[in-house]
Enzyme design. Structure first.
Site, PDB file in Angstrom:
ATOM      1  N   ARG A  55       0.831  -1.197   0.000  1.00 35.10           N
ATOM      2  CA  ARG A  55       0.000   0.000   0.000  1.00 35.10           C
ATOM      3  C   ARG A  55       0.868   1.250   0.000  1.00 35.10           C
ATOM      4  O   ARG A  55       1.991   1.242   0.520  1.00 35.10           O
ATOM      5  CB  ARG A  55      -0.923   0.007   1.221  1.00 35.10           C
ATOM      6  CG  ARG A  55      -0.196  -0.044   2.547  1.00 35.10           C
ATOM      7  CD  ARG A  55      -1.150  -0.077   3.710  1.00 35.10           C
ATOM      8  NE  ARG A  55      -1.916   1.150   3.830  1.00 35.10           N
ATOM      9  CZ  ARG A  55      -2.882   1.339   4.734  1.00 35.10           C
ATOM     10  NH1 ARG A  55      -3.185   0.380   5.583  1.00 35.10           N
ATOM     11  NH2 ARG A  55      -3.535   2.481   4.797  1.00 35.10           N
ATOM     12  N   ASP A  57       0.427   5.385   1.135  1.00 35.28           N
ATOM     13  CA  ASP A  57      -0.438   6.131   2.041  1.00 35.28           C
ATOM     14  C   ASP A  57      -1.079   7.332   1.354  1.00 35.28           C
ATOM     15  O   ASP A  57      -0.748   7.674   0.214  1.00 35.28           O
ATOM     16  CB  ASP A  57       0.358   6.584   3.263  1.00 35.28           C
ATOM     17  CG  ASP A  57       0.882   5.412   4.077  1.00 35.28           C
ATOM     18  OD1 ASP A  57       0.171   4.393   4.161  1.00 35.28           O
ATOM     19  OD2 ASP A  57       2.005   5.511   4.615  1.00 35.28           O
ATOM     20  N   TYR A 115      11.756   3.702  -2.933  1.00 32.41           N
ATOM     21  CA  TYR A 115      10.983   4.933  -2.804  1.00 32.41           C
ATOM     22  C   TYR A 115      11.913   6.125  -3.011  1.00 32.41           C
ATOM     23  O   TYR A 115      13.099   6.073  -2.653  1.00 32.41           O
ATOM     24  CB  TYR A 115      10.365   5.041  -1.408  1.00 32.41           C
ATOM     25  CG  TYR A 115       9.109   4.237  -1.221  1.00 32.41           C
ATOM     26  CD1 TYR A 115       7.861   4.805  -1.459  1.00 32.41           C
ATOM     27  CD2 TYR A 115       9.155   2.915  -0.781  1.00 32.41           C
ATOM     28  CE1 TYR A 115       6.689   4.070  -1.264  1.00 32.41           C
ATOM     29  CE2 TYR A 115       7.993   2.178  -0.593  1.00 32.41           C
ATOM     30  CZ  TYR A 115       6.771   2.767  -0.837  1.00 32.41           C
ATOM     31  OH  TYR A 115       5.624   2.040  -0.647  1.00 32.41           O
ATOM     32  N   ARG A 202       9.142   8.471   5.121  1.00 35.54           N
ATOM     33  CA  ARG A 202       8.963   9.889   5.462  1.00 35.54           C
ATOM     34  C   ARG A 202       9.643  10.236   6.785  1.00 35.54           C
ATOM     35  O   ARG A 202      10.161  11.348   6.966  1.00 35.54           O
ATOM     36  CB  ARG A 202       7.477  10.217   5.499  1.00 35.54           C
ATOM     37  CG  ARG A 202       6.843  10.212   4.110  1.00 35.54           C
ATOM     38  CD  ARG A 202       5.345  10.031   4.145  1.00 35.54           C
ATOM     39  NE  ARG A 202       4.691  11.096   4.881  1.00 35.54           N
ATOM     40  CZ  ARG A 202       3.396  11.090   5.207  1.00 35.54           C
ATOM     41  NH1 ARG A 202       2.637  10.046   4.849  1.00 35.54           N
ATOM     42  NH2 ARG A 202       2.870  12.087   5.868  1.00 35.54           N
TER      43      ARG A 202
END
Length: 259
Positions: A55, A57, A115, A202
């Site tokens: 997933r 976010d 990422y 993050r």
């Protein structure tokens, strides 16, 4: 569906996540998953249920999310792509598709993910960049950021980089690489790992930014990992700068190129 006639299809999906609650379907919000399933179902004439590599976010983007589904409808992959995309909003697209082995699982077979977090350094807001970059006002210390990145590489318990609300059974993850580069006023942080916790990337970026401003010492990060205390690491950065760049699989099944 007749199991003897069912074939598995692997797709790549690209999206700008600004308007969505994330990839995963939710009852009271619009997700990327539900829109792609609806579009594919409209082409194939039956309900489609996607299994994705993982997933993303709320507000997070993807250059290429990988997912699979089963169908007993014979259709050329490119026609499937075209049919789905005319049914999708402009910020979501199926970018590739192929029939694959029925044993392929987009989630379980994923070996690593990359990422990327993007920022731009400017005292003036730039609307064209704000869609998928975070504005920062002061040039960070890239040397400190790279030292912080190096301290995160390896297999660790990353609980101190996990936001509350996740459902992980274990906090141990492996980071294969973490790199920072700057071109002009654009800064890119690339993180490659076997899997990631809720808001982990993050939080990693926030910790690297803290290190760049002298709010923590990069060489202290191994000790911070040992504490498992989220309060001691950097902030969770806003979602708009983050996107899923690539999902890696063994062999050719994971090597489709963007069209």
């Amino acid at each position: 569906m007749d199991d003897l006639l069912t074939r598995r299809v692997k797709i790549g999906v690209q999206y700008i996540g600004t308007k969505y609650c994330g990839w995963q379907s939710q009852k009271n919000a619009v997700s990327v998953q539900e829109l792609v399933e609806k579009a594919l179902g409209g082409v194939l004439g039956h309900e489609v249920r996607l299994t994705a590599s993982g997933r993303t976010d709320e507000g997070v983007h993807a250059r290429r999310q990988v997912a699979h589904f089963d169908t007993d409808v014979e259709i050329k992959p490119f026609n499937l792509i075209l049919g789905a995309n005319v049914r999708l909003p402009d910020d979501i697209a199926v970018v590739d598709a192929e029939y694959t082995d029925n044993s392929f699982d987009a989630r379980r077979d994923a070996k690593r993910k990359t990422y990327v977090y993007r920022m731009y350094v400017d005292s003036v807001r730039r609307p064209f960049l704000d869609v998928n970059h975070l504005q920062i006002y002061k040039q960070p210390d890239l040397s400190a950021m790279n030292r912080a990145a190096a301290a995160l590489v390896g297999r660790h318990d990353f609980k101190c980089f996990c936001a509350t609300g996740g459902n992980a059974k274990t906090f141990v993850r492996e980071i294969f690489s973490c790199d920072v580069r700057q071109e002009g006023n654009i800064i890119e942080i690339s993180v490659c790992g076997n899997a990631f916790l809720y808001n982990m990337v993050r939080a990693i970026v926030g910790t690297m930014v803290y290190a760049s401003h002298g709010k923590l010492v990069p060489e202290e990060i191994p000790a911070l990992l040992e504490t498992r205390d989220r309060r001691l690491t950097g902030p969770t950065m806003p979602p708009q700068g983050l996107y899923l760049n690539r999902v890696w699989y063994d062999g050719a099944v994971g090597e489709m190129m963007l069209r």
